[in-house]
Enzyme design. Structure first.
Site, short mmCIF file in Angstrom:
data_model
loop_
_atom_site.label_atom_id
_atom_site.label_comp_id
_atom_site.label_asym_id
_atom_site.label_seq_id
_atom_site.Cartn_x
_atom_site.Cartn_y
_atom_site.Cartn_z
N HIS A 134 -3.52 -5.52 0.98
CA HIS A 134 -2.77 -5.42 1.68
C HIS A 134 -3.01 -7.38 2.11
CE1 HIS A 134 -2.35 -1.72 4.14
NE2 HIS A 134 -3.91 -1.74 2.59
N CYS A 178 0.75 -1.48 0.26
CA CYS A 178 -0.27 0.03 0.13
C CYS A 178 0.66 1.42 -0.07
CB CYS A 178 -0.97 -0.15 1.39
SG CYS A 178 -2.70 0.93 0.32
N GLU A 227 -1.37 -9.28 3.62
CA GLU A 227 -1.45 -9.71 4.95
C GLU A 227 -2.29 -10.39 5.52
OE1 GLU A 227 -1.01 -7.10 4.20
OE2 GLU A 227 -1.04 -5.50 5.89
N1 GLN Z 1 -1.93 6.75 3.02
C1 GLN Z 1 -2.28 6.33 1.50
C2 GLN Z 1 -3.65 5.79 1.43
O1 GLN Z 1 -4.47 5.71 1.98
C3 GLN Z 1 -2.11 4.79 1.43
C4 GLN Z 1 -2.56 3.43 2.88
C5 GLN Z 1 -2.32 2.44 3.41
O2 GLN Z 1 -1.49 2.36 3.24
N2 GLN Z 1 -3.34 1.09 4.30
O3 GLN Z 1 -3.67 5.54 -0.21
#
Ligand code: GLN
Length: 547
Positions: free
Chosen positions: A519, A380, A521
């Site tokens: 994600h 992310c 994970e």
């Molecule tokens: N802050 C970033 C976004 O909102 C990444 C979010 C995250 O890593 N879950 O896109």
């Protein structure tokens, strides 16, 4: 119709209620039963989505896009059952629903009260989908005696009363403190905690007692006598080397048998525990060790990245190595050269996060991994930072940055190669968002499909060109930079089905460099390690052989 197990806690918090519930779920499954686990949280936030990771640890996202308590991660890791929006609720959500109904006039002008209106709402929630499983396990957050928890305990009391005898069992977790000076385990706090439960009309059937020492027979008998449970239903819970020993350890301690006896079920199939024994064996007897650095923002609290820590362990199980996670605060690299910190690592992971703080450090970590050919997994925010790094240092866009940083600062300082997503496709719908929207539940959340480029590294890792992964983000890598990245050997090897959103980037000419917008994970399990984590750890093992 499901049987219900309610799981409550007493004496102190953090006794591992969630883990115990999850391990019990795995044990019931091992006997051939189907299960679903559910968490009821007494706090007033509507969901944990807006809470700081320092407050509440990781926010766990379900396939259907709910932002939930991290205990749901334990449930999924132990049972493999994908959690749903309806498996997590807070007082805030319950009250919100009741008040919305009141405004709509659903209560026909009556006075709205905790009993019965709030408790009815809680009972309805508990029963959702009960016909689908053999056992529904409901964990109540907090400890007995908390003011916020009272409506939940009262709802359980009513629920148990309304059901057939033998359809519900109450399992209560307590602590047996050890007084070193006298060499004794103390049972009084447990007695008091059960007394507290009984004062609100709840009688535990099974007591799980956290203890650092064996419970002597005499103490066990005493707990049983004073707490009004059978001696076999006093289950010791010793500290474990790894949480994945819990199913086997709890079985040995008699937990699943005590629960089954409390329901009066007989005969019962013997449990098939060999998969868990295999996991334990891989954890206890690894063939080696690798060092993985996690360069993030919330590294002071490991719970903030709970699923990542667990997924790395699963990657270790898949490769039969121990993964030693080194948590590194990204901000350090804004002041110091990252090399001394990163040189001895076999792989680097930059996890998700929000806000600008620490991001320059993450960018430097990504640069180090790219240039020094160290395996890199960016998740992310970690993918977004890898893009910014490459565009700054390879494509010469010195001002490449994320709109997220400018929004926070209130001024335009960067070229937005990562921008705020105003709309995207979810199933057959187009979702629209503005920067000014409320913060709660407004991100791109939950499972989305992605298509992988045939022949790419990720396609071979997944063994497929179509995947579904969970998301939680507001910002997105701008696909119009694709050509400039490809000119420098960085490819988008995974895209949203409409081809508009980069989901995965990789560097084919690198031992292992992958960034993912989702994600992975959240879907990794000890019995089924996520392919990306399994292969990332494999790459780390390979790297460790080079040095
Ligand atoms: N802050 C970033 C976004 O909102 C990444 C979010 C995250 O890593 N879950 O896109």
């Amino acid at each position: 119709m499901a049987r219900f197990v309610f799981i409550t806690g007493g004496v102190v918090s953090s006794l591992g209620k969630g883990l115990t519930a999850a391990a019990l779920g795995a044990l019931l499954q091992a006997r051939g039963y189907s299960v679903r686990l559910r968490k009821l949280d007494p706090y007033l936030n509507v969901d944990p989505g807006t809470m700081s990771p320092f407050e509440h640890g990781e926010v766990y996202v379900t396939d259907d896009g709910a932002e939930t308590d991290l205990d749901l991660g334990h449930y999924e890791r132990f049972t493999g059952v994908a959690a749903r929006r309806t498996d997590s609720v807070s007082s805030g959500r319950i009250y919100q629903t009741v008040l919305e109904r009141e405004r709509r006039g659903d209560y026909l002008g009556r006075t709205i009260q905790v009993i019965p209106h709030v408790t009815d709402q809680i009972k309805d929630f508990i029963a959702i989908g009960e016909d689908e499983v053999d056992f529904m396990l409901c964990e109540i957050g907090g400890t007995v005696g908390d003011i916020e928890g009272l409506p939940f305990f009262e709802a359980i009391r009513q629920f148990i009363q309304s059901r057939a005898r033998g359809q519900c069992v109450l399992m209560h977790l307590t602590l047996l403190p050890y007084i070193a000076a006298s060499g004794e385990l103390k049972t009084k706090p447990t007695q008091h905690s059960v007394k507290e439960l009984r004062s609100i009309g709840l009688m535990p059937d099974v007591l799980v007692c956290r203890t650092e020492h064996e419970i002597p027979e005499r103490e066990r008998a005493k707990i049983a006598l004073f707490c009004n449970v059978r001696p076999e239903a006093v289950v010791p819970a010793r500290d474990l080397g790894s949480i994945y020993e819990a199913p086997v350890a709890f079985h040995a301690a008699g937990l699943d048998q005590a629960i089954i006896d409390a329901f009066g079920i007989s005969p019962v199939p013997r449990p098939e525990l060999s998969p868990w024994e295999g996991v334990m064996d891989a954890i206890r007897h690894p063939d080696g060790e690798v060092q993985v650095g996690i360069v993030g923002k919330y590294t002071r609290l490991e719970d903030a990245y709970k699923s990542i820590a667990e997924a790395l362990t699963h990657g270790g199980i898949a490769n039969r190595v121990r993964v030693e996670a080194q948590w590194i605060d990204a901000e350090i690299f804004e002041r110091e050269d990252p090399a001394p910190y990163l040189e001895n690592l076999n792989a680097i992971l930059v996890p998700g996060g929000f806000g600008e703080r620490g991001t320059e450090g993450m960018i430097r970590a990504a640069q180090f991994a790219r240039e020094r050919k160290v395996p890199y997994l960016g998740i992310c925010l970690g993918m977004q930072m890898a893009v910014i790094e490459a565009l700054r240092n390879l494509a010469g866009l010195a001002r490449a940055g994320s709109e997220e940083f400018d929004v926070e600062a209130g001024e335009k300082r960067y070229e937005h190669v990562v921008y705020h997503m105003k709309q995207w496709v979810s199933g057959n719908e187009t979702v629209r968002r503005e920067l000014e929207d409320a913060k709660g539940g407004t991100m791109r959340l939950g499972a989305y499909r992605a298509l992988l480029r045939p022949g790419s590294r990720v396609a071979s890792i997944y063994g497929s060109t179509e995947i579904s992964e969970r998301h939680r983000h507001r910002f997105e890598v701008d696909i119009s930079y694709r050509d400039r990245l490809e000119a420098h050997g960085i490819v988008f090897s995974g895209l949203s089905p409409d081809g508009k959103l980069p989901e995965i980037l990789e560097i084919p000419d690198h031992p292992w460099f992958i960034g993912v917008q989702f994600h992975p994970e959240l879907q990794s399990r000890p019995l089924a390690p996520h392919p990306l984590f399994a292969d990332f750890v494999r790459a780390a093992v390979e790297q460790s052989r080079l040095v």
